[in-house]
Design an enzyme around this catalytic site. Structure first.
Site, PDB file in Angstrom:
ATOM      1  N   TYR A  53      44.636  59.428  44.267  1.00 51.75           N
ATOM      2  CA  TYR A  53      43.193  59.716  44.281  1.00 51.75           C
ATOM      3  C   TYR A  53      42.792  60.316  42.956  1.00 51.75           C
ATOM      4  CZ  TYR A  53      40.198  58.677  48.138  1.00 51.75           C
ATOM      5  OH  TYR A  53      39.379  58.012  49.005  1.00 51.75           O
ATOM      6  N   GLU A  55      39.188  60.665  41.850  1.00 55.78           N
ATOM      7  CA  GLU A  55      37.726  60.722  41.723  1.00 55.78           C
ATOM      8  C   GLU A  55      37.355  61.510  40.483  1.00 55.78           C
ATOM      9  OE1 GLU A  55      35.844  60.509  46.172  1.00 55.78           O
ATOM     10  OE2 GLU A  55      36.864  62.337  45.599  1.00 55.78           O
ATOM     11  N   ASP A 203      24.673  40.378  31.708  1.00 57.98           N
ATOM     12  CA  ASP A 203      25.714  40.190  32.724  1.00 57.98           C
ATOM     13  C   ASP A 203      26.628  39.064  32.255  1.00 57.98           C
ATOM     14  OD1 ASP A 203      27.297  39.576  34.868  1.00 57.98           O
ATOM     15  OD2 ASP A 203      25.675  39.574  36.358  1.00 57.98           O
ATOM     16  N   THR A 229      32.832  40.792  35.000  1.00 62.22           N
ATOM     17  CA  THR A 229      33.995  40.803  35.872  1.00 62.22           C
ATOM     18  C   THR A 229      35.226  40.633  34.984  1.00 62.22           C
ATOM     19  OG1 THR A 229      34.000  38.417  36.192  1.00 62.22           O
ATOM     20  CG2 THR A 229      32.746  39.701  37.782  1.00 62.22           C
ATOM     21  N   LYS A 232      37.388  36.469  35.853  1.00 65.45           N
ATOM     22  CA  LYS A 232      36.936  35.091  35.635  1.00 65.45           C
ATOM     23  C   LYS A 232      37.572  34.583  34.332  1.00 65.45           C
ATOM     24  CE  LYS A 232      32.994  35.886  38.623  1.00 65.45           C
ATOM     25  NZ  LYS A 232      31.532  36.010  38.782  1.00 65.45           N
ATOM     26  N   ARG A 238      41.063  41.184  39.879  1.00 59.90           N
ATOM     27  CA  ARG A 238      39.725  41.054  40.478  1.00 59.90           C
ATOM     28  C   ARG A 238      39.004  42.395  40.424  1.00 59.90           C
ATOM     29  NH1 ARG A 238      37.271  37.497  43.069  1.00 59.90           N
ATOM     30  NH2 ARG A 238      39.132  36.223  42.795  1.00 59.90           N
TER      31      ARG A 238
END
Ligand SMILES: *Cc1c(COP(=O)(O)O)cnc(C)c1O
Length: 432
Positions: A53, A55, A203, A229, A232, A238
């Site tokens: 974790y 955060e 984008d 992303t 791609k 991913r």
């Protein structure tokens, strides 16, 4: 003594992974948003970093024990800044959709006007679809492409972008698309944004690998923020990522966490770091150029088989095929299903001004990033173009389609992404 987990291998899941690896190795993957991540990216994605974790951000975490994780994330950030020539980077978005929503949360307020590409002309769900949070939170106004009847038509209509921007005074202009086969020049978008006092978001989800590989103009010097992303054309795990101008970096960070996400996926962030390094090599530049060369070869092959290509061809990794000239009866839905029977995997897609619904469509979207990774070149693209035409022409003839499926298998036995343990087990390092 090591961890007390069940000893039994989960055959059910591992068999499915193996089956999927086999499918990826033995079919022609032409889904324009897909690629084959390297064995190293796969292995790192399956690492113990998934346990942590973290955060917050490097050296500003809410939990202890993050010294190593801080190094991982800092490395990913540094590599991304170098790769894209950016001022600032956030590597935490879980996906492209989260990167976009994070950018909107950082830059605009609910109800603000945003100018973005119309979904039925090539824009993405996260560019204001009423079915998506973006369309419910913000007031999107769409721009589109020039008419097909124009010479050199079906290109982004920059006059229209400017006219609408002057009329609507958007807070934010979004450039970038999910089904557009031409170079998107960021400079005129910047000029229009400046003229109306808007911020510019690019984008680059689809073309991030082409930008990193230097075969498409980089939006980074022109856009306030570039989202993308990593899976791609960039060929990583991913996920999503954001680069931006230094002065909005803190806003972006706050929007992603705590604004939108909880704990970051540090195993995926480590895999992004691997992918960013892979994408910074001379080999990747060659790869990116080869993707485009292959797309042009596939486009030519399809055009010579009687297909009309939206905008007449391609400058990037993808081709939007208008099926109506080839066969007025053939929908995108039927074509996709027929090609899948032949071992050629792609997706139906609306074409600009499509008379059919988004579920049926008159088009197909094809991309070359994955098969280029598998080692294919223009020669194979020409063959694939003929196989597509032949399968669709003979779609009522099961035997003819089965014969093409066999030819696909032969081609893929020569060109496929994965060997060794990945090919056999579908996962790097998993043994049973
Ligand atoms: C793929 C894509 C996205 C979304 O990426 P996900 O990782 O699927 O959420 C956003 N914008 C564009 C233009 C895309 O093509």
């Amino acid at each position: 003594m090591s961890g007390n987990w069940p000893n039994a291998v989960d055959k059910e899941v591992l068999d499915l992974i193996r089956e999927e690896a086999e499918r990826q190795n033995s079919n022609i993957q032409l889904i324009a948003s897909e690629n084959f991540a390297s064995p190293q990216v796969l292995a790192v994605t399956g690492s113990v970093l998934t346990n942590k974790y973290s955060e917050g951000y490097p050296s500003k975490r809410y939990y202890g024990g993050n010294a190593v994780i801080d190094e991982v994330e800092t490395l990913a950030i540094r590599r991304l800044i170098d790769l894209m020539g950016a001022e600032y980077a956030n590597v935490q978005p879980h996906s492209g959709a989260n990167a976009n929503l994070g950018a909107y949360l950082a830059l605009i307020k609910p109800g603000d006007t945003v100018l973005a590409m119309s979904l039925d002309q090539g824009g993405h769900l996260t560019h204001g679809s009423p079915a998506n949070a973006t369309g419910q939170l913000y007031r999107f106004v769409p721009y589109g492409v020039t008419p097909a009847s124009l010479d050199g038509g079906e290109r982004i209509d920059m006059d229209q972008v400017r006219d609408i921007a002057l009329k609507e005074r958007p807070k934010l202009i979004v450039a970038g698309a999910t089904a557009y086969s031409r170079i998107i020049d960021p400079e005129p978008f910047r000029r229009i944004a400046d003229e109306v006092g808007a911020l510019l978001m690019f984008d680059a989800a689809h073309i991030a690998g082409l930008v990193a590989g230097g075969v498409h103009p980089s939006p980074v010097p022109f856009a306030d923020v570039m989202t993308f992303t990593t899976h791609k054309t960039l060929r990583g795990p991913r996920a999503g990522a954001i680069v931006c101008k230094e002065e909005i970096g803190t806003k972006i960070d706050k929007a992603i966490f705590p604004g939108l996400q909880g704990g970051p996926l540090e195993h995926v962030i480590a895999a992004k770091a691997v992918a960013f390094k892979e994408a910074s090599t001379p080999e990747f530049k060659e790869y990116a150029a080869q993707i485009v060369t292959n797309a042009k070869a596939l486009a030519e092959s399809l055009a010579s088989s009687g297909f009309r290509l939206v905008s007449g061809g391609t400058d990037n990794h993808l081709i939007l095929v208008d099926l109506r000239d080839f066969d007025a009866e053939l929908s995108g839905k039927e074509a996709q299903l027929c090609l899948e029977r032949a071992g050629i995997v792609c997706n139906r897609n609306q074409i600009p001004g499509d008379p059919r619904s988004p579920f049926v469509t008159s088009g197909l979207r094809l991309g070359t990033a994955a098969q280029t990774t598998a080692g294919m070149g223009p020669e194979q693209m020409e063959v694939i173009g003929s196989m597509i035409a032949s399968a669709l022409r003979n779609r009522a003839d099961d035997e003819a389609v089965a014969k093409i499926n066999q030819e696909v298998g032969n081609l893929c036995s020569e060109f496929h992404p994965y060997e060794g343990v990945v090919a056999q087990r579908g996962a790097a390092g998993v043994t049973d």
